[in-house]
Design a protein around this motif. Structure first.
Motif, PDB file in Angstrom:
ATOM      1  N   SER A 197      10.138   8.723   8.544  1.00  0.00           N
ATOM      2  CA  SER A 197       9.252   8.586   8.839  1.00  0.00           C
ATOM      3  C   SER A 197       8.441   8.394   7.970  1.00  0.00           C
ATOM      4  N   PRO A 198       7.948   7.305   7.125  1.00  0.00           N
ATOM      5  CA  PRO A 198       7.244   7.178   6.231  1.00  0.00           C
ATOM      6  C   PRO A 198       6.273   8.077   6.324  1.00  0.00           C
ATOM      7  N   TRP A 199       5.158   9.001   6.805  1.00  0.00           N
ATOM      8  CA  TRP A 199       3.858   9.759   7.633  1.00  0.00           C
ATOM      9  C   TRP A 199       4.609  10.753   7.314  1.00  0.00           C
ATOM     10  N   GLN A 200       5.679  11.829   7.634  1.00  0.00           N
ATOM     11  CA  GLN A 200       6.548  12.604   6.821  1.00  0.00           C
ATOM     12  C   GLN A 200       6.538  12.647   6.172  1.00  0.00           C
ATOM     13  N   SER A 201       7.278  11.562   5.479  1.00  0.00           N
ATOM     14  CA  SER A 201       6.751  11.601   3.966  1.00  0.00           C
ATOM     15  C   SER A 201       5.960  12.063   3.391  1.00  0.00           C
ATOM     16  N   LEU A 202       4.765  11.239   3.628  1.00  0.00           N
ATOM     17  CA  LEU A 202       3.656  11.545   2.543  1.00  0.00           C
ATOM     18  C   LEU A 202       2.509  12.916   3.277  1.00  0.00           C
ATOM     19  N   MET A 223      10.112  11.269  -1.926  1.00  0.00           N
ATOM     20  CA  MET A 223       8.988  10.416  -2.595  1.00  0.00           C
ATOM     21  C   MET A 223       9.784   9.083  -2.730  1.00  0.00           C
ATOM     22  N   ILE A 224      11.589   9.172  -2.639  1.00  0.00           N
ATOM     23  CA  ILE A 224      11.932   7.646  -2.946  1.00  0.00           C
ATOM     24  C   ILE A 224      12.035   7.330  -1.902  1.00  0.00           C
ATOM     25  N   ASP A 225      12.405   7.723  -0.864  1.00  0.00           N
ATOM     26  CA  ASP A 225      12.086   6.969   0.358  1.00  0.00           C
ATOM     27  C   ASP A 225      10.867   6.964   1.161  1.00  0.00           C
ATOM     28  N   GLY A 226       9.911   7.284   1.009  1.00  0.00           N
ATOM     29  CA  GLY A 226       8.629   6.623   1.461  1.00  0.00           C
ATOM     30  C   GLY A 226       8.272   5.580  -0.046  1.00  0.00           C
ATOM     31  N   PHE A 227       9.078   5.443  -1.124  1.00  0.00           N
ATOM     32  CA  PHE A 227       8.551   4.668  -1.835  1.00  0.00           C
ATOM     33  C   PHE A 227       9.527   3.066  -1.442  1.00  0.00           C
ATOM     34  N   ARG A 228      10.805   3.208  -1.124  1.00  0.00           N
ATOM     35  CA  ARG A 228      11.398   2.534  -0.503  1.00  0.00           C
ATOM     36  C   ARG A 228      10.756   1.292   1.345  1.00  0.00           C
ATOM     37  N   HIS A 229       9.986   2.505   2.128  1.00  0.00           N
ATOM     38  CA  HIS A 229       9.526   1.836   2.535  1.00  0.00           C
ATOM     39  C   HIS A 229       8.579   0.676   2.231  1.00  0.00           C
ATOM     40  N   GLY A 230       7.972   1.003   1.124  1.00  0.00           N
ATOM     41  CA  GLY A 230       7.290   0.238   0.833  1.00  0.00           C
ATOM     42  C   GLY A 230       7.820  -1.309   0.365  1.00  0.00           C
ATOM     43  N   PHE A 231       8.803  -1.466   0.205  1.00  0.00           N
ATOM     44  CA  PHE A 231       9.268  -2.122   0.206  1.00  0.00           C
ATOM     45  C   PHE A 231      10.103  -2.858   1.064  1.00  0.00           C
ATOM     46  N   LEU A 269       0.777  -1.066  -0.177  1.00  0.00           N
ATOM     47  CA  LEU A 269       0.300  -0.292   0.301  1.00  0.00           C
ATOM     48  C   LEU A 269       1.030   1.173  -0.249  1.00  0.00           C
ATOM     49  N   TRP A 270       1.640   1.245   0.656  1.00  0.00           N
ATOM     50  CA  TRP A 270       2.583   2.496   1.127  1.00  0.00           C
ATOM     51  C   TRP A 270       3.327   2.638  -0.771  1.00  0.00           C
ATOM     52  N   LEU A 271       3.430   1.263  -0.739  1.00  0.00           N
ATOM     53  CA  LEU A 271       4.540   1.533  -2.378  1.00  0.00           C
ATOM     54  C   LEU A 271       3.928   1.807  -3.624  1.00  0.00           C
ATOM     55  N   LEU A 272       2.120   1.334  -3.399  1.00  0.00           N
ATOM     56  CA  LEU A 272       1.247   2.101  -4.287  1.00  0.00           C
ATOM     57  C   LEU A 272       1.215   4.201  -3.953  1.00  0.00           C
ATOM     58  N   VAL A 273       0.810   3.877  -2.527  1.00  0.00           N
ATOM     59  CA  VAL A 273       0.645   5.278  -3.212  1.00  0.00           C
ATOM     60  C   VAL A 273       2.037   6.423  -2.898  1.00  0.00           C
ATOM     61  N   PHE A 274       3.207   6.105  -2.719  1.00  0.00           N
ATOM     62  CA  PHE A 274       3.849   6.816  -3.159  1.00  0.00           C
ATOM     63  C   PHE A 274       4.969   7.061  -4.531  1.00  0.00           C
ATOM     64  N   GLY A 275       4.007   5.166  -4.883  1.00  0.00           N
ATOM     65  CA  GLY A 275       4.701   5.448  -6.440  1.00  0.00           C
ATOM     66  C   GLY A 275       3.525   6.586  -7.683  1.00  0.00           C
ATOM     67  N   MET A 276       2.448   6.792  -7.128  1.00  0.00           N
ATOM     68  CA  MET A 276       1.376   6.987  -8.115  1.00  0.00           C
ATOM     69  C   MET A 276       1.366   9.167  -7.554  1.00  0.00           C
ATOM     70  N   LEU A 277       1.633   9.051  -6.224  1.00  0.00           N
ATOM     71  CA  LEU A 277       1.912  10.233  -5.728  1.00  0.00           C
ATOM     72  C   LEU A 277       2.393  11.085  -6.138  1.00  0.00           C
TER      73      LEU A 277
END
Length: 263
Positions: A232-237, A217-225, A147-155
């Motif tokens: 924090s992914p929430w900060q990135s989001l 963007m990249i850091d949140g995307f890596r969190h998905g993997f 879900l994190w991967l998809l959210v950060f990828g699309m955003l």
């Protein structure tokens, strides 16, 4: 008495699928250039950097450098291609003179915005998927939090697609577009942690990196993997959503005014 002939205005949204389909087919018909070429470029980066740095760089504890590198290369390819799709489409339409065929139909500025941005997201996500599939031949890279991967990828593709739309509106020739890409997009992506963790940087450059939206963007995307990241992914989001909203409002404002479209 003869009444004047009136022409009914087409229902809003009736032509939107056509415009979206046109932008999708535009990159699909030249897939060797728009899909295969970015995948080959990412593969070359992977082969070179993983060969040189695999035994010299350790990130996130037990994660190998090659595994760490793949999400960064995926996102870099996605961002650059999401930017390229609307920007190249608009500048080519302006130079060849067929932009009039987008302006004449009764599209709203929101419909034009969504058609170009959704096509950019489609191209970016497709390139990222192809890079991931090719990378699986070198290393198994499971997805821990899809879900994190998809959210950060699309955003992220949304943001760069919007930025590409703005660049396409502003540019009057290919030189302008090249300057936009060479002095903004490329530095922002290369200096965002694609090839390294920002915690390996000196304090000054660590602070500078935190002002780069592409890093989040990249850091949140890596969190998905990996279910782990530099921040924090929430900060990135929060950062990514704020940038997406600001750029979208700006692009919609330009389209509503017809900025450089009717000149």
């Amino acid at each position: 008495m003869i009444r004047p002939v009136t022409q009914e205005r087409p229902a809003m949204g009736s032509g939107f699928p056509t415009l979206l389909g046109k932008e999708l087919m535009r990159f699909w018909k030249v897939g060797t250039q728009t899909i295969a070429a970015p995948v080959v470029t990412a593969l070359l980066y992977l082969l070179i950097f993983s060969h040189v740095l695999e035994d010299r760089v350790q990130v996130y504890g037990t994660i190998s450098y090659t595994a760490f590198l793949i999400p960064g290369l995926m996102m870099m390819s996605m961002l650059q291609n999401a930017f390229a799709n609307p920007s190249s489409s608009l500048i080519q339409s302006r130079i060849t003179g067929n932009l009039i065929f987008v302006l004449l139909p009764p599209f709203s500025h929101r419909q034009i915005f969504m058609a170009y941005v959704l096509a950019a997201i489609a191209r970016g996500m497709l390139v990222g998927l192809c890079v991931w599939i090719v990378a699986l031949f070198f290393i198994a890279l499971p997805i821990h939090q899809p879900l994190w991967l998809l959210v950060f990828g699309m955003l992220s593709c949304w943001i760069l697609g919007t930025l590409g739309l703005i660049a396409g509106l502003w540019s009057e020739k290919f030189d302008h577009l090249a300057a936009f890409q060479n002095f903004l997009i490329v530095p922002a992506t290369f200096l965002s942690g694609v090839f390294y963790s920002i915690h390996s940087l000196p304090p000054f450059w660590l602070a500078v990196s935190r002002w780069n939206p592409v890093f989040y963007m990249i850091d949140g995307f890596r969190h998905g993997f990996f279910a782990t990241s530099d921040v924090s992914p929430w900060q990135s989001l929060a950062v990514v959503l704020a940038v997406a909203l600001a750029l979208s409002l700006f692009a919609l404002r330009l389209l509503a005014r017809g900025y450089k479209l009717r000149s």
